[in-house]
Design a protein around this motif. Structure first.
Motif, PDB file in Angstrom:
ATOM      1  N   ASN A  44       0.810  -1.228   0.000  1.00  0.00           N
ATOM      2  CA  ASN A  44       0.000   0.000   0.000  1.00  0.00           C
ATOM      3  C   ASN A  44       0.843   1.278   0.000  1.00  0.00           C
ATOM      4  O   ASN A  44       0.427   2.295  -0.552  1.00  0.00           O
ATOM      5  N   ILE A 213      -4.771  13.251  14.252  1.00  0.00           N
ATOM      6  CA  ILE A 213      -5.277  13.179  12.871  1.00  0.00           C
ATOM      7  C   ILE A 213      -6.786  12.916  12.893  1.00  0.00           C
ATOM      8  O   ILE A 213      -7.228  11.896  13.442  1.00  0.00           O
ATOM      9  N   ARG A 215     -10.630  12.037  11.446  1.00  0.00           N
ATOM     10  CA  ARG A 215     -11.195  11.247  10.349  1.00  0.00           C
ATOM     11  C   ARG A 215     -11.494  12.232   9.222  1.00  0.00           C
ATOM     12  O   ARG A 215     -12.099  13.274   9.455  1.00  0.00           O
ATOM     13  N   LEU A 219      -8.324  12.027   3.147  1.00  0.00           N
ATOM     14  CA  LEU A 219      -7.208  11.125   3.466  1.00  0.00           C
ATOM     15  C   LEU A 219      -7.485   9.723   2.923  1.00  0.00           C
ATOM     16  O   LEU A 219      -6.571   9.019   2.508  1.00  0.00           O
ATOM     17  N   SER A 220      -8.756   9.330   2.942  1.00  0.00           N
ATOM     18  CA  SER A 220      -9.064   7.979   2.453  1.00  0.00           C
ATOM     19  C   SER A 220      -9.092   7.936   0.921  1.00  0.00           C
ATOM     20  O   SER A 220      -8.918   6.885   0.326  1.00  0.00           O
TER      21      SER A 220
HETATM   22  N1  LIG Z   1      -7.676   9.982   9.150  1.00  0.00           N
HETATM   23  C1  LIG Z   1      -8.309   9.188   8.286  1.00  0.00           C
HETATM   24  N2  LIG Z   1      -9.580   9.462   7.910  1.00  0.00           N
HETATM   25  C2  LIG Z   1     -10.250   8.655   7.064  1.00  0.00           C
HETATM   26  N3  LIG Z   1      -9.736   7.546   6.507  1.00  0.00           N
HETATM   27  C3  LIG Z   1      -8.466   7.219   6.832  1.00  0.00           C
HETATM   28  C4  LIG Z   1      -7.686   8.019   7.717  1.00  0.00           C
HETATM   29  N4  LIG Z   1      -6.474   7.446   7.848  1.00  0.00           N
HETATM   30  C5  LIG Z   1      -6.487   6.339   7.085  1.00  0.00           C
HETATM   31  N5  LIG Z   1      -7.670   6.199   6.458  1.00  0.00           N
HETATM   32  C6  LIG Z   1      -8.108   5.107   5.573  1.00  0.00           C
HETATM   33  O1  LIG Z   1      -8.305   3.967   6.405  1.00  0.00           O
HETATM   34  C7  LIG Z   1      -7.843   2.799   5.774  1.00  0.00           C
HETATM   35  C8  LIG Z   1      -6.727   2.165   6.598  1.00  0.00           C
HETATM   36  O2  LIG Z   1      -5.621   3.047   6.621  1.00  0.00           O
HETATM   37  P1  LIG Z   1      -4.149   2.515   6.354  1.00  0.00           P
HETATM   38  O3  LIG Z   1      -4.095   1.672   5.130  1.00  0.00           O
HETATM   39  O4  LIG Z   1      -3.229   3.677   6.422  1.00  0.00           O
HETATM   40  O5  LIG Z   1      -3.994   1.612   7.637  1.00  0.00           O
HETATM   41  P2  LIG Z   1      -2.898   0.492   7.912  1.00  0.00           P
HETATM   42  O6  LIG Z   1      -2.704   0.450   9.408  1.00  0.00           O
HETATM   43  O7  LIG Z   1      -1.703   0.706   7.088  1.00  0.00           O
HETATM   44  O8  LIG Z   1      -3.658  -0.805   7.410  1.00  0.00           O
HETATM   45  P3  LIG Z   1      -2.999  -2.283   7.288  1.00  0.00           P
HETATM   46  O9  LIG Z   1      -2.929  -2.785   8.684  1.00  0.00           O
HETATM   47  O10 LIG Z   1      -3.947  -3.050   6.427  1.00  0.00           O
HETATM   48  O11 LIG Z   1      -1.646  -2.115   6.674  1.00  0.00           O
HETATM   49  C9  LIG Z   1      -7.377   3.224   4.388  1.00  0.00           C
HETATM   50  O12 LIG Z   1      -8.437   3.062   3.482  1.00  0.00           O
HETATM   51  C10 LIG Z   1      -7.058   4.702   4.570  1.00  0.00           C
HETATM   52  O13 LIG Z   1      -7.195   5.415   3.370  1.00  0.00           O
END
Ligand SMILES: Nc1ncnc2c1ncn2[C@@H]1O[C@H](COP(=O)(O)OP(=O)(O)OP(=O)(O)O)[C@@H](O)[C@H]1O
Ligand SMILES: [Mg+2]
Length: 301
Positions: A44, A213, A215, A219-220
């Motif tokens: 990712n 940060i 929601r 960002l999503s």
């Molecule tokens: N502050 C936020 N507001 C809304 N959506 C968010 C925010 N931060 C992250 N996301 C979304 O939430 C989802 C999970 O975020 P992210 O992929 O960064 O998490 P991760 O901990 O890396 O996940 P994984 O454990 O699968 O690697 C993604 O779709 C991302 O775009």
């Protein structure tokens, strides 16, 4: 020597990748030579920078399994000062293939030896597990950065993460420090999120960043456009929050940047009366006032 920061939490979806990508891109924007390492088979962080690995190109898999020098795998990004060590799907097998390897937890650390001098910061994005890939990232790092999702179960699993951290310090990497704890996906409308912030601050104290940060839908959306938030929607709340975080990260490291990222203006909290807006009373027009006036007049008579 550049500082190696591993973004880690075995819980899935807590914004590890979002934080790693936007920290790395923010540091680069501030003029810091930065390498983002994607050690998650999901890839990712690689796609979040808009990079798709050309077929047959080496990835971090070849570094860990075939001892390919890391310098041969690093790719430039679309941004000045930012480079990427990409992941590939093949990496999913590495967790098992590494099991029998000699000194299997130190593969990444050894590979980064020659590279760390070329960068000010190396940011590693981990998979949601505490397996061998994450252990390699922990053994190679100077510090860990823990993103925590502001929800009821935020602290669930943190004990396990801290146990792993202590074990790694004891056996693999005695100098490993805690860089900080970043609260993510905060929703100010819920009392629960506010309680979570309080309990995380009670647990981690000063290690929690002041920047939180929120929601934020932008960002999503940003990863599907392959853009860090500052380039996807620089005016969004998400961008403002990550700018605050990157500047706080640099300040805590006593490392001035180029001041390219503009911090958002401090928001003044809106103080609302619990019984609604209070309007000043014009006593001269109120009945009470006329009564008093009349009274005084009467007295004077
Ligand atoms: N502050 C936020 N507001 C809304 N959506 C968010 C925010 N931060 C992250 N996301 C979304 O939430 C989802 C999970 O975020 P992210 O992929 O960064 O998490 P991760 O901990 O890396 O996940 P994984 O454990 O699968 O690697 C993604 O779709 C991302 O775009
Ligand atoms: Mg991720």
């Amino acid at each position: 020597m550049g500082k190696i920061v591993t973004v880690v939490n075995q819980k899935g979806g807590v914004a590890k990748t979002t934080t790693a990508v936007n920290l790395a891109a923010g540091l680069a924007a501030e003029g810091k030579k930065t390498l983002l390492i994607d050690i998650d088979p999901q890839g990712n962080a690689t796609s979040g920078l808009g990079i798709s690995l050309p077929e047959g190109s080496p990835s971090i898999y070849e570094i860990l399994i075939e001892d390919l020098p890391a310098g041969q795998v690093v790719l430039p990004s679309n941004y000045e000062y930012l480079a990427l060590l990409p992941s590939s799907l093949q990496l999913a097998g590495a967790e098992i293939e590494l099991v029998g390897a000699k000194d299997r937890e130190h593969k990444l650390k050894r590979a980064l030896k020659g590279l760390a001098d070329l960068y000010n910061y190396i940011v590693i994005d981990c998979p949601p597990s505490l397996g061998l890939l994450t252990l390699n990232a922990l053994a190679a790092a100077d510090s860990i950065l823990i993103p925590l999702h502001c929800e009821y179960y935020a602290l669930e699993g943190v004990g396990h993460l801290m146990n792993t951290y202590n074990l790694v310090k004891r056996h693999l990497n005695p100098a490993l420090a805690i860089e900080g704890v970043l609260l993510t996906m905060f929703d100010a409308r819920t009392n629960l999120a506010i309680q979570v912030v309080d309990s995380v601050k009670e647990f981690f104290g000063r290690q929690v960043y002041d920047a939180i940060i929120p929601r934020n839908v932008r960002l999503s959306e940003a990863p599907s456009h392959g853009l860090p938030i500052y380039y996807y929607d620089p005016k969004s709340k998400g961008s403002e929050a990550y700018i605050r975080f990157v500047l706080e990260f640099l300040a805590r490291n006593q490392d001035p940047g180029l001041s390219v990222l503009v911090p958002p203006e401090e928001e003044k909290p809106e103080v609302k009366s619990p019984i609604g807006e209070i309007k000043p009373v014009d006593l001269s027009k109120s009945g009470k006032s006329s009564f008093l006036t009349k009274g005084r007049k009467r007295k004077g008579k």
